[in-house]
Enzyme design. Structure first.
Site, PDB file in Angstrom:
ATOM      1  N   ARG A  44       0.736  -1.076  -0.021  1.00 20.63           N
ATOM      2  CA  ARG A  44      -0.036   0.197   0.060  1.00 20.63           C
ATOM      3  C   ARG A  44       0.979   1.299   0.076  1.00 20.63           C
ATOM      4  O   ARG A  44       1.547   1.604   0.958  1.00 20.63           O
ATOM      5  CB  ARG A  44      -0.910  -0.069   1.359  1.00 20.63           C
ATOM      6  CG  ARG A  44      -1.845   1.394   1.239  1.00 20.63           C
ATOM      7  CD  ARG A  44      -2.686   1.026   2.658  1.00 20.63           C
ATOM      8  NE  ARG A  44      -3.494   2.196   2.685  1.00 20.63           N
ATOM      9  CZ  ARG A  44      -3.229   3.288   3.419  1.00 20.63           C
ATOM     10  NH1 ARG A  44      -2.164   3.826   3.730  1.00 20.63           N
ATOM     11  NH2 ARG A  44      -4.273   4.190   3.504  1.00 20.63           N
ATOM     12  N   SER A 113     -12.865  -3.466   0.858  1.00 21.08           N
ATOM     13  CA  SER A 113     -13.309  -2.757   2.100  1.00 21.08           C
ATOM     14  C   SER A 113     -14.814  -2.441   2.266  1.00 21.08           C
ATOM     15  O   SER A 113     -15.445  -2.225   1.167  1.00 21.08           O
ATOM     16  CB  SER A 113     -12.664  -1.270   1.980  1.00 21.08           C
ATOM     17  OG  SER A 113     -11.175  -1.276   1.933  1.00 21.08           O
ATOM     18  N   LYS A 143      -5.390   6.379   9.408  1.00 17.86           N
ATOM     19  CA  LYS A 143      -6.594   7.037   8.852  1.00 17.86           C
ATOM     20  C   LYS A 143      -7.238   7.513  10.061  1.00 17.86           C
ATOM     21  O   LYS A 143      -8.203   6.921  10.604  1.00 17.86           O
ATOM     22  CB  LYS A 143      -7.379   5.961   8.072  1.00 17.86           C
ATOM     23  CG  LYS A 143      -6.917   5.517   6.652  1.00 17.86           C
ATOM     24  CD  LYS A 143      -7.879   4.861   6.003  1.00 17.86           C
ATOM     25  CE  LYS A 143      -7.365   4.834   4.588  1.00 17.86           C
ATOM     26  NZ  LYS A 143      -8.466   3.925   3.841  1.00 17.86           N
TER      27      LYS A 143
END
Length: 230
Positions: A44, A113, A143
């Site tokens: 990622r 997700s 996040k």
């Protein structure tokens, strides 16, 4: 032999790479996490020039092939197909499962997700997701504004995944079943309730790759799965 409760995605610690530009550092960290029991890795990266990102992704792919470690590419199913990675992870804006499946092939893994939305998880399962991911389970430094999921969402996801295995398309029995992944703020110290609630895998970034001892952090996570029933 697979059973209705066997997940298609590897059970255990699912490492998610931090946004590091230093490829050598990242590769060394991946090796340590794998030595500690990490069963799958998601590459990622959200920042950097496309050419440099691709170079790092290829290096990570080469390492995962050597280690026998499942590699999932975040967001970009086209890159996953180009690298012949083991699969791709899709958010809401990352294209459809049908597009990704066509590019990747039937044998690859596609995760999605699902945030705090079991109804979205149910739809993704109908579309053929190999795992559904809920989170953030806890406050996340990666996040901080992420929606929060609960243990009940994980439980609901597990019931959905097991039900879909028992009643697949046109009544087909699908073995093994889709997996349930939990993500967001998970550490070796708070993961046990998430696993008991039904998570097949825990996706960990900071508590793994930013740990003082990456291998030990991975071992602590792996031990939680060894102590819990599948």
């Amino acid at each position: 032999m697979s059973t209705p409760d066997t997940p298609r995605f590897p059970r255990g610690l699912y490492g998610v790479t931090p946004d590091w530009a230093d490829t050598d550092r990242l590769l060394a960290a991946i090796e340590l996490a794998h030595a500690g029991g990490m069963t799958a890795l998601q590459w990622r990266r959200k920042h950097g020039a496309p050419a440099g990102l691709r170079v790092q992704a290829q290096a990570v792919r080469d390492l995962c092939l050597r280690l026998g470690l499942a590699l999932i590419i975040n967001d970009d199913w086209r890159l996953a197909a180009d690298l012949d990675a083991d699969g791709a992870h899709l958010g809401l804006e990352d294209g459809s499962i049908a597009q990704a499946r066509l590019a990747l092939g039937a044998g690859k893994l596609i995760g999605c997700s699902c945030y705090d939305r079991p109804e979205l998880a149910a739809r993704r399962l109908r579309e053929g997701a190999d795992y559904i991911a809920f989170g953030a389970m806890y406050p996340s430094s990666v996040k901080p504004d992420a929606v929060r999921a609960t243990l009940d969402h994980v439980r609901d996801g597990r019931r959905l995944a097991e039900g879909r295995a028992a009643d697949g398309p046109a009544g087909e029995i699908r073995h093994p079943r889709a997996a349930v992944v939990a993500i967001g703020g998970i550490t070796p110290g708070n993961a046990a309730p998430v696993i008991r609630a039904g998570a097949d895998s825990i996706a960990v970034i900071s508590a793994l790759f930013e740990a003082d001892d990456i291998r030990a952090a991975a071992q602590r996570c792996t031990a939680l799965f060894d102590a819990a029933p599948p």
